[in-house]
Design an enzyme around this catalytic site. Structure first.
Site, PDB file in Angstrom:
ATOM      1  N   ARG A 164     -14.413   5.526   3.229  1.00  0.00           N
ATOM      2  CA  ARG A 164     -14.897   4.591   4.252  1.00  0.00           C
ATOM      3  C   ARG A 164     -15.848   5.293   5.225  1.00  0.00           C
ATOM      4  O   ARG A 164     -15.827   5.021   6.436  1.00  0.00           O
ATOM      5  CB  ARG A 164     -13.745   3.943   5.021  1.00  0.00           C
ATOM      6  CG  ARG A 164     -12.630   3.383   4.154  1.00  0.00           C
ATOM      7  CD  ARG A 164     -13.122   2.417   3.122  1.00  0.00           C
ATOM      8  NE  ARG A 164     -12.009   1.898   2.321  1.00  0.00           N
ATOM      9  CZ  ARG A 164     -12.214   1.147   1.242  1.00  0.00           C
ATOM     10  NH1 ARG A 164     -13.435   0.847   0.821  1.00  0.00           N
ATOM     11  NH2 ARG A 164     -11.190   0.689   0.571  1.00  0.00           N
ATOM     12  N   ASN A 216      -5.272   9.927   2.574  1.00  0.00           N
ATOM     13  CA  ASN A 216      -5.003   9.901   1.137  1.00  0.00           C
ATOM     14  C   ASN A 216      -5.270  11.321   0.649  1.00  0.00           C
ATOM     15  O   ASN A 216      -6.418  11.744   0.568  1.00  0.00           O
ATOM     16  CB  ASN A 216      -5.934   8.921   0.412  1.00  0.00           C
ATOM     17  CG  ASN A 216      -5.601   7.475   0.759  1.00  0.00           C
ATOM     18  OD1 ASN A 216      -4.443   7.114   0.953  1.00  0.00           O
ATOM     19  ND2 ASN A 216      -6.623   6.641   0.857  1.00  0.00           N
ATOM     20  N   GLU A 230       0.154   2.419  -0.079  1.00  0.00           N
ATOM     21  CA  GLU A 230      -0.961   2.329  -1.028  1.00  0.00           C
ATOM     22  C   GLU A 230      -0.902   3.433  -2.082  1.00  0.00           C
ATOM     23  O   GLU A 230      -1.905   4.080  -2.391  1.00  0.00           O
ATOM     24  CB  GLU A 230      -2.303   2.349  -0.272  1.00  0.00           C
ATOM     25  CG  GLU A 230      -2.425   1.176   0.694  1.00  0.00           C
ATOM     26  CD  GLU A 230      -3.770   1.060   1.397  1.00  0.00           C
ATOM     27  OE1 GLU A 230      -4.424   2.098   1.594  1.00  0.00           O
ATOM     28  OE2 GLU A 230      -4.150  -0.067   1.750  1.00  0.00           O
ATOM     29  N   ARG A 238       2.362   7.625   9.793  1.00  0.00           N
ATOM     30  CA  ARG A 238       1.676   6.330   9.870  1.00  0.00           C
ATOM     31  C   ARG A 238       2.606   5.167   9.487  1.00  0.00           C
ATOM     32  O   ARG A 238       3.408   5.272   8.555  1.00  0.00           O
ATOM     33  CB  ARG A 238       0.431   6.330   8.987  1.00  0.00           C
ATOM     34  CG  ARG A 238      -0.594   7.333   9.497  1.00  0.00           C
ATOM     35  CD  ARG A 238      -1.813   7.374   8.632  1.00  0.00           C
ATOM     36  NE  ARG A 238      -2.778   6.341   8.920  1.00  0.00           N
ATOM     37  CZ  ARG A 238      -3.335   5.555   8.002  1.00  0.00           C
ATOM     38  NH1 ARG A 238      -2.981   5.624   6.739  1.00  0.00           N
ATOM     39  NH2 ARG A 238      -4.237   4.660   8.351  1.00  0.00           N
ATOM     40  N   ARG A 244       2.248  -9.685   4.410  1.00  0.00           N
ATOM     41  CA  ARG A 244       1.866  -8.303   4.713  1.00  0.00           C
ATOM     42  C   ARG A 244       1.872  -8.026   6.213  1.00  0.00           C
ATOM     43  O   ARG A 244       2.204  -6.918   6.649  1.00  0.00           O
ATOM     44  CB  ARG A 244       0.483  -8.035   4.103  1.00  0.00           C
ATOM     45  CG  ARG A 244      -0.101  -6.718   4.523  1.00  0.00           C
ATOM     46  CD  ARG A 244      -1.310  -6.395   3.676  1.00  0.00           C
ATOM     47  NE  ARG A 244      -2.107  -5.356   4.320  1.00  0.00           N
ATOM     48  CZ  ARG A 244      -3.231  -4.873   3.822  1.00  0.00           C
ATOM     49  NH1 ARG A 244      -3.708  -5.327   2.674  1.00  0.00           N
ATOM     50  NH2 ARG A 244      -3.906  -3.927   4.448  1.00  0.00           N
ATOM     51  N   LYS A 281      -1.463   0.999  13.317  1.00  0.00           N
ATOM     52  CA  LYS A 281      -2.781   0.347  13.412  1.00  0.00           C
ATOM     53  C   LYS A 281      -2.734  -0.722  14.495  1.00  0.00           C
ATOM     54  O   LYS A 281      -1.708  -1.382  14.666  1.00  0.00           O
ATOM     55  CB  LYS A 281      -3.178  -0.278  12.077  1.00  0.00           C
ATOM     56  CG  LYS A 281      -3.520   0.750  11.010  1.00  0.00           C
ATOM     57  CD  LYS A 281      -4.235   0.136   9.801  1.00  0.00           C
ATOM     58  CE  LYS A 281      -4.425   1.221   8.745  1.00  0.00           C
ATOM     59  NZ  LYS A 281      -5.347   0.844   7.657  1.00  0.00           N
ATOM     60  N   ASP A 307      -5.295  -4.902   8.870  1.00  0.00           N
ATOM     61  CA  ASP A 307      -6.095  -3.742   8.492  1.00  0.00           C
ATOM     62  C   ASP A 307      -7.482  -3.760   9.123  1.00  0.00           C
ATOM     63  O   ASP A 307      -8.471  -3.922   8.411  1.00  0.00           O
ATOM     64  CB  ASP A 307      -6.214  -3.700   6.961  1.00  0.00           C
ATOM     65  CG  ASP A 307      -6.663  -2.346   6.465  1.00  0.00           C
ATOM     66  OD1 ASP A 307      -6.774  -1.426   7.279  1.00  0.00           O
ATOM     67  OD2 ASP A 307      -6.912  -2.223   5.251  1.00  0.00           O
ATOM     68  N   GLU A 362      -3.662   3.389  16.385  1.00  0.00           N
ATOM     69  CA  GLU A 362      -4.796   3.844  15.574  1.00  0.00           C
ATOM     70  C   GLU A 362      -5.883   2.774  15.573  1.00  0.00           C
ATOM     71  O   GLU A 362      -5.633   1.621  15.221  1.00  0.00           O
ATOM     72  CB  GLU A 362      -4.303   4.114  14.144  1.00  0.00           C
ATOM     73  CG  GLU A 362      -5.344   4.691  13.213  1.00  0.00           C
ATOM     74  CD  GLU A 362      -4.780   4.960  11.807  1.00  0.00           C
ATOM     75  OE1 GLU A 362      -3.945   5.874  11.654  1.00  0.00           O
ATOM     76  OE2 GLU A 362      -5.160   4.232  10.874  1.00  0.00           O
ATOM     77  N   GLU A 380     -15.496   0.058   8.678  1.00  0.00           N
ATOM     78  CA  GLU A 380     -15.197  -0.451   7.337  1.00  0.00           C
ATOM     79  C   GLU A 380     -15.379  -1.963   7.233  1.00  0.00           C
ATOM     80  O   GLU A 380     -16.073  -2.456   6.349  1.00  0.00           O
ATOM     81  CB  GLU A 380     -13.757  -0.072   6.953  1.00  0.00           C
ATOM     82  CG  GLU A 380     -13.344  -0.620   5.597  1.00  0.00           C
ATOM     83  CD  GLU A 380     -11.933  -0.199   5.191  1.00  0.00           C
ATOM     84  OE1 GLU A 380     -11.268   0.508   5.976  1.00  0.00           O
ATOM     85  OE2 GLU A 380     -11.510  -0.588   4.088  1.00  0.00           O
ATOM     86  N   TRP A 394      -3.119  -7.671  -2.907  1.00  0.00           N
ATOM     87  CA  TRP A 394      -3.192  -6.943  -1.637  1.00  0.00           C
ATOM     88  C   TRP A 394      -2.610  -7.688  -0.437  1.00  0.00           C
ATOM     89  O   TRP A 394      -2.584  -7.158   0.680  1.00  0.00           O
ATOM     90  CB  TRP A 394      -4.649  -6.562  -1.331  1.00  0.00           C
ATOM     91  CG  TRP A 394      -5.180  -5.558  -2.313  1.00  0.00           C
ATOM     92  CD1 TRP A 394      -5.879  -5.823  -3.457  1.00  0.00           C
ATOM     93  CD2 TRP A 394      -5.033  -4.131  -2.259  1.00  0.00           C
ATOM     94  NE1 TRP A 394      -6.181  -4.647  -4.112  1.00  0.00           N
ATOM     95  CE2 TRP A 394      -5.672  -3.591  -3.392  1.00  0.00           C
ATOM     96  CE3 TRP A 394      -4.422  -3.252  -1.352  1.00  0.00           C
ATOM     97  CZ2 TRP A 394      -5.719  -2.221  -3.650  1.00  0.00           C
ATOM     98  CZ3 TRP A 394      -4.476  -1.891  -1.613  1.00  0.00           C
ATOM     99  CH2 TRP A 394      -5.116  -1.388  -2.752  1.00  0.00           C
TER     100      TRP A 394
HETATM  101  O1  GCW Z   1      -8.285   0.106   5.575  1.00  0.00           O
HETATM  102  C1  GCW Z   1      -7.651   0.638   4.476  1.00  0.00           C
HETATM  103  C2  GCW Z   1      -8.742   1.307   3.753  1.00  0.00           C
HETATM  104  C3  GCW Z   1      -8.307   2.527   2.958  1.00  0.00           C
HETATM  105  C4  GCW Z   1      -7.486   3.414   3.872  1.00  0.00           C
HETATM  106  C5  GCW Z   1      -6.268   2.648   4.350  1.00  0.00           C
HETATM  107  C6  GCW Z   1      -5.416   3.446   5.332  1.00  0.00           C
HETATM  108  C7  GCW Z   1      -7.410   5.805   3.928  1.00  0.00           C
HETATM  109  O2  GCW Z   1      -9.383   0.371   2.927  1.00  0.00           O
HETATM  110  O3  GCW Z   1      -9.470   3.166   2.507  1.00  0.00           O
HETATM  111  O4  GCW Z   1      -7.111   4.620   3.249  1.00  0.00           O
HETATM  112  O5  GCW Z   1      -6.679   1.488   5.027  1.00  0.00           O
HETATM  113  O6  GCW Z   1      -5.529   3.207   6.524  1.00  0.00           O
HETATM  114  O7  GCW Z   1      -4.633   4.273   4.914  1.00  0.00           O
END
Ligand code: GCW
Length: 663
Positions: free
Chosen positions: A147, A190, A273, A310, A327, A351, A356, A378, A384, A525
């Site tokens: 991203r 990741n 994920e 996280r 979700r 987050k 997201d 966060e 993104e 998703w």
């Molecule tokens: O927003 C999503 C993104 C992923 C990201 C994930 C996260 C790093 O599409 O690319 O992975 O969140 O926050 O872990």
């Protein structure tokens, strides 16, 4: 550093200091940094700087007081005063002196005019952190930076730390210190194969980066894989309660501290994920986090490291036919039962919204719901879902709304004072740092809001404009006002031409740029809009929906429960309503969609005109880069408008009240 944009630290910003006489008192590495800064400015502008206290007079005194030890403020606070023709900054720690110095830079000539009573400044949040989603080796799908929209990584290329770019990293550290950021995680959450090794045999590369960030008061953190004991240590398990596993982490961590004595700690994305985590062993996330927290405090004196765990844990393999799984509920459902179970040096990183990083989401209900846990919020500076640094989208107003959100009259800021504010970085090796030069404002605003979360974002924007453009002689009050207008409204403009009323997503799957209304509708998703011929939106009420609204404390649970009280901008996040549903604004949902999508494009057109009028007031290379991005923004905004409008016109059959062209 030729060819690299000076961002908010142009040479001219140092003239007020560089032309004067400065005395610096105290010793230590950060005092040396301040001295280096002042000395450089004096070489350029003719002033002088003394370190030994030889008789003055001085225009500016920067003084480390006390014994330099932590006096409860992390050594980050400073005082500023002006009297008898002299400006004085004092601090009890090196970081405070550095922040006081940059405070003087920000004030410019005003720091040397009139008188000012002694004022005490200290950051409200102790941790102000950037997470880089940078890969060491190029990932086949995600590339060098996951991203990332600003070129390659500042830290890594071709599978190694970029030694040749360490000078650039120093310039980066300086920019970060100048807006108050004090922590950086240098690799993606990741954690792939090559990146996993940074923890062990490749820790030297991390230490090199840490060595460059340190003189600017920035601690280095590392993202690690929960499976490290297996992947790196050859153990047969990563069970957090297994003695062998705990020992492996303790030993590994002690070697990290040998290499980096002020190491900040670990960032962990677990059971999220596809990343490994404690669920595989029937253990809780508190078990997982606490094991790492223990390793980070293992020495007699304690290393002072923190684990950032996280909370982005949800089922990414759900069946779209299943209407009971939501979700948005996941983080709260997973973590609230664990409140009070996390170690003191474990921080749960949440987050800001429940999904997201969409352009519009409610504030996560976890914030305020875990009083016995240290929380960090966060944010996503990397754009993104907000235009990928091809669109202007200044996120200050959105972040400020999050930070000002109150639960039962209590602001989240008190809670964050213990955990911190984190942003996913938007920087890469691009000459303008952030691809889109105006995206620099997001980075700057993040740092300043983390220092003072209730600051007026508009004031921060003006500060950024003045510092970044102000030294350009032709940039007067009128261009500044034009630029302010472009940026101040840009988040709402982006919201207007993309997914409406909080419904979210509707983006192209995978890369997430540009519209695709049904792109994620039948995917695993968990990101659906449920549009049919009669209506659209997700029912998250307690009465008839997923019950998500009930995760909020009062008054929000009640406000969000009913379409009658839910704020318009979040209506489709919380409710499935008919196209004819009347909003508080008096418009129907469908007419609101049409109107905002036409308006959004018009606003981009107006932005282009204002920007064109600034051609003579802005550095030509910067002007050209923004112009090129605006052209793409306009193309993309039209595409969004036409796809969204056509889709909902075709579904609903309701024509636009103003007869505009819909395809
Ligand atoms: O927003 C999503 C993104 C992923 C990201 C994930 C996260 C790093 O599409 O690319 O992975 O969140 O926050 O872990």
């Amino acid at each position: 550093m030729q060819g690299v944009d000076a961002a908010w630290l142009p040479d001219g910003a140092f003239r007020p200091i560089g032309t004067r006489r400065t005395l610096i008192r105290g010793s230590g590495p950060l005092v040396d940094t301040v001295h280096g800064e002042v000395a450089q400015a004096c070489v350029r502008f003719g002033g002088n700087v003394s370190r030994d206290g030889s008789p003055g007079p001085y225009d500016l005194v920067l003084e480390l007081t006390g014994d330099g030890r932590d006096s409860g403020d992390g050594g980050e606070a400073f005082t500023f005063e002006r009297g008898d023709g002299r400006t004085t900054v004092t601090a009890s720690g090196g970081p405070g002196l550095l922040y006081g110095f940059f405070h003087v830079v920000r004030l410019g000539d005003a720091a040397f005019r009139g008188t000012c009573e002694r004022a005490y400044h200290r950051p409200e949040l102790a941790l102000r952190m950037l997470d880089h989603w940078d890969n060491v080796a190029v990932h086949p799908v995600m590339g060098q930076v996951e991203r990332g929209y600003a070129g390659g990584s500042l830290f890594w290329a071709d599978g190694r730390a970029r030694a040749e770019l360490l000078g650039r990293v120093r310039a980066y550290a300086r920019l970060l210190a100048a807006c108050g950021i004090n922590a950086v995680a240098v690799n993606n959450v990741n954690v792939h194969e090559a990146e996993a090794r940074l923890l062990t045999d490749r820790i030297g590369e991390v230490a090199d980066i840490a060595g460059v960030l340190r003189p600017y008061g920035i601690r280095t953190h590392l993202s690690v894989t929960f499976a490290a004991p297996m992947v790196l240590g050859g153990l047969s398990t990563a069970d957090p309660l297994d003695e062998g596993v705990r020992e492996w982490w303790a030993e590994t961590t002690s070697r990290v501290y040998e290499a980096i004595p002020d190491f900040g700690g670990y960032v962990v994305k677990a059971d999220s994920e596809g990343q490994p985590g404690p669920f595989a062993y029937g253990r809780s996330h508190a078990d997982g986090a606490n094991m790492l927290a223990a390793a980070l405090t293992a020495s007699d004196s304690g290393y002072g490291g923190t684990v950032h765990w996280r909370a982005f844990v949800y089922d990414h393999r759900q069946d779209w036919r299943d209407r009971t799984t939501d979700r948005a509920r996941a983080a709260y459902d997973h973590f609230v039962p664990l409140d009070g179970k996390f170690a003191d040096n474990a921080v749960l990183q949440v987050k800001h919204g429940p999904m997201d990083f969409q352009v519009r989401e409610p504030v996560s209900p976890l914030i305020g719901a875990m009083p016995r846990t240290r929380l960090a919020v966060e944010l996503q500076a990397t754009q993104e879902y907000t235009g990928q640094q091809r669109h202007v989208c200044w996120l200050g107003p959105m972040w400020s709304e999050v930070l000002r959100f109150r639960v039962d009259g209590v602001s989240p800021v008190g809670e964050l004072a213990r955990g911190g504010l984190v942003a996913v970085s938007n920087v890469g090796d691009d000459p303008f740092w952030t691809g889109h030069p105006l995206a620099q404002a997001n980075l700057y605003t993040f740092g300043r809001l983390a220092w003072q979360p209730d600051a007026d974002p508009g004031g921060i924007l003006d500060e950024w404009i003045r510092l970044t453009f102000g030294v350009f002689e032709a940039f007067g009050a009128e261009p500044a006002a034009g630029l302010h207008a472009i940026m101040d409204g840009s988040w709402r403009t982006y919201e207007k031409y993309t997914a409406p009323l909080g419904v979210g997503f509707m983006v192209q799957p995978g890369h997430h740029y540009g519209p695709s209304v049904d792109g994620y509708e039948y995917s695993p998703w968990g990101t659906y809009h449920f549009a049919d011929r009669d209506g659209v939106g997700v029912d998250r009420s307690c009465t008839t929906g997923t019950g998500y609204a009930g995760q909020y404390a009062k008054p929000w649970a009640e406000v969000y429960e009913s379409p009658g009280t839910c704020p318009d901008e979040l209506l489709l996040f919380f409710h499935h309503v008919s196209y004819g549903h009347i909003l508080h604004s008096g418009k129907t949902v469908i007419q609101h969609m049409y109107d905002t999508h036409f308006e959004g494009v018009e606003e981009v057109e107006a932005t282009m005109e204002v920007w064109a009028s600034l051609a003579d007031s802005v550095d030509p290379a910067r002007h050209a880069r923004v112009t090129e991005r605006l052209e793409e923004q306009l193309r993309s905004a039209r595409e969004w408008r036409d796809q969204i409008n056509s889709y909902f016109f075709r579904k609903s059959g309701v024509p636009d009240a103003h007869g505009r062209r819909i395809h």
